[in-house]
Design a protein around this motif. Structure first.
Motif, mmCIF file in Angstrom:
data_model
loop_
_atom_site.group_PDB
_atom_site.id
_atom_site.type_symbol
_atom_site.label_atom_id
_atom_site.label_comp_id
_atom_site.label_asym_id
_atom_site.label_seq_id
_atom_site.Cartn_x
_atom_site.Cartn_y
_atom_site.Cartn_z
ATOM 1 N N PHE A 90 3.723 37.894 32.785
ATOM 2 C CA PHE A 90 4.945 37.253 33.521
ATOM 3 C C PHE A 90 5.218 35.582 32.967
ATOM 4 O O PHE A 90 4.486 35.113 32.604
ATOM 5 N N ASP A 91 7.083 35.606 32.758
ATOM 6 C CA ASP A 91 7.135 34.698 31.578
ATOM 7 C C ASP A 91 8.161 34.141 33.354
ATOM 8 O O ASP A 91 8.783 34.647 33.601
ATOM 9 N N ILE A 92 8.206 32.448 32.864
ATOM 10 C CA ILE A 92 8.887 32.428 33.921
ATOM 11 C C ILE A 92 9.228 31.110 33.061
ATOM 12 O O ILE A 92 8.958 30.212 32.506
ATOM 13 N N GLU A 93 10.776 30.276 34.085
ATOM 14 C CA GLU A 93 11.167 29.270 33.312
ATOM 15 C C GLU A 93 11.529 28.740 34.332
ATOM 16 O O GLU A 93 12.385 29.234 35.949
ATOM 17 N N THR A 94 11.451 27.428 34.562
ATOM 18 C CA THR A 94 10.673 26.708 36.353
ATOM 19 C C THR A 94 12.212 25.507 35.771
ATOM 20 O O THR A 94 12.486 24.652 34.647
ATOM 21 N N LEU A 95 13.437 25.663 36.254
ATOM 22 C CA LEU A 95 14.729 25.555 36.523
ATOM 23 C C LEU A 95 14.680 23.706 37.463
ATOM 24 O O LEU A 95 15.151 22.894 37.412
ATOM 25 N N GLU A 96 13.335 23.646 38.067
ATOM 26 C CA GLU A 96 13.248 23.324 39.166
ATOM 27 C C GLU A 96 11.704 22.126 39.438
ATOM 28 O O GLU A 96 10.693 23.521 39.512
ATOM 29 N N THR A 97 11.306 21.322 39.875
ATOM 30 C CA THR A 97 9.500 21.352 39.400
ATOM 31 C C THR A 97 9.326 22.482 40.636
ATOM 32 O O THR A 97 9.771 22.315 41.765
ATOM 33 N N LEU A 98 8.293 23.198 40.815
ATOM 34 C CA LEU A 98 8.369 24.078 41.402
ATOM 35 C C LEU A 98 6.885 24.379 42.208
ATOM 36 O O LEU A 98 5.628 24.066 41.774
ATOM 37 N N ASP A 99 6.710 23.843 43.376
ATOM 38 C CA ASP A 99 5.761 24.140 44.381
ATOM 39 C C ASP A 99 5.295 25.342 44.690
ATOM 40 O O ASP A 99 6.015 26.056 44.729
ATOM 41 N N TYR A 100 3.788 25.908 44.441
ATOM 42 C CA TYR A 100 3.343 26.966 45.035
ATOM 43 C C TYR A 100 2.562 27.590 45.348
ATOM 44 O O TYR A 100 1.835 26.372 44.911
ATOM 45 N N VAL A 101 2.115 28.337 45.716
ATOM 46 C CA VAL A 101 1.400 29.223 46.400
ATOM 47 C C VAL A 101 0.915 30.379 46.063
ATOM 48 O O VAL A 101 1.640 31.335 46.204
ATOM 49 N N CYS A 102 -0.256 30.537 45.226
ATOM 50 C CA CYS A 102 -0.401 31.672 44.724
ATOM 51 C C CYS A 102 -1.348 32.213 45.273
ATOM 52 O O CYS A 102 -2.760 31.901 45.186
ATOM 53 N N HIS A 103 -1.107 33.287 45.813
ATOM 54 C CA HIS A 103 -2.600 34.810 46.502
ATOM 55 C C HIS A 103 -3.078 35.826 45.162
ATOM 56 O O HIS A 103 -2.328 36.088 45.450
ATOM 57 N N PHE A 104 -4.707 35.312 45.630
ATOM 58 C CA PHE A 104 -5.046 36.580 44.872
ATOM 59 C C PHE A 104 -5.380 37.795 45.183
ATOM 60 O O PHE A 104 -5.718 37.790 46.708
ATOM 61 N N GLY A 105 -5.437 39.096 44.612
ATOM 62 C CA GLY A 105 -6.225 39.791 45.589
ATOM 63 C C GLY A 105 -5.029 41.047 46.073
ATOM 64 O O GLY A 105 -4.237 40.815 46.307
#
Length: 104
Positions: free
Chosen positions: A89-104
């Motif tokens: 996926f392409d992502i354009e971050t417009l503001e600092t992005l705080d994330y959690v990535c869940h795998f599976g």
């Protein structure tokens, strides 16, 4: 939305991608479940996936375009999006992005 994860193992070494534009740490739960938590600074990036992912956004704003799609979709803190396995996926971050990535 969960505000904290209890009883997890954290890998001390940071994952630093795209010259520091994305920084995350891997966490593992007792049941073997894995996630990463991190930030993506304002930028335009492409991420490749192995396993399917759910990107849960805690704060910030971005727009994403899944592989094979032409339309961009906007997301912000409090929302999430799914990415298929063995994709990108392409992502354009417009503001600092705080994330959690869940795998599976």
């Amino acid at each position: 939305m969960t505000t904290q994860f209890d009883n997890v193992s954290v890998v001390k070494k940071a994952n630093i991608y795209f010259d520091g534009k994305c920084v995350s740490h891997n966490i593992q739960f007792a049941d073997g479940t894995k996630k990463s938590i991190g930030v993506i600074f304002p930028s335009s990036l492409t991420f490749n996936t192995g396993a399917p992912e759910i990107m849960e956004l805690n704060a910030g704003k971005c727009r994403i375009r899944l592989k094979g799609e032409t339309e961009w979709k906007n997301y912000e803190g409090g929302q999430s999006f799914n990415v298929p396995g063995n994709s990108s996926f392409d992502i354009e971050t417009l503001e600092t992005l705080d994330y959690v990535c869940h795998f599976g």
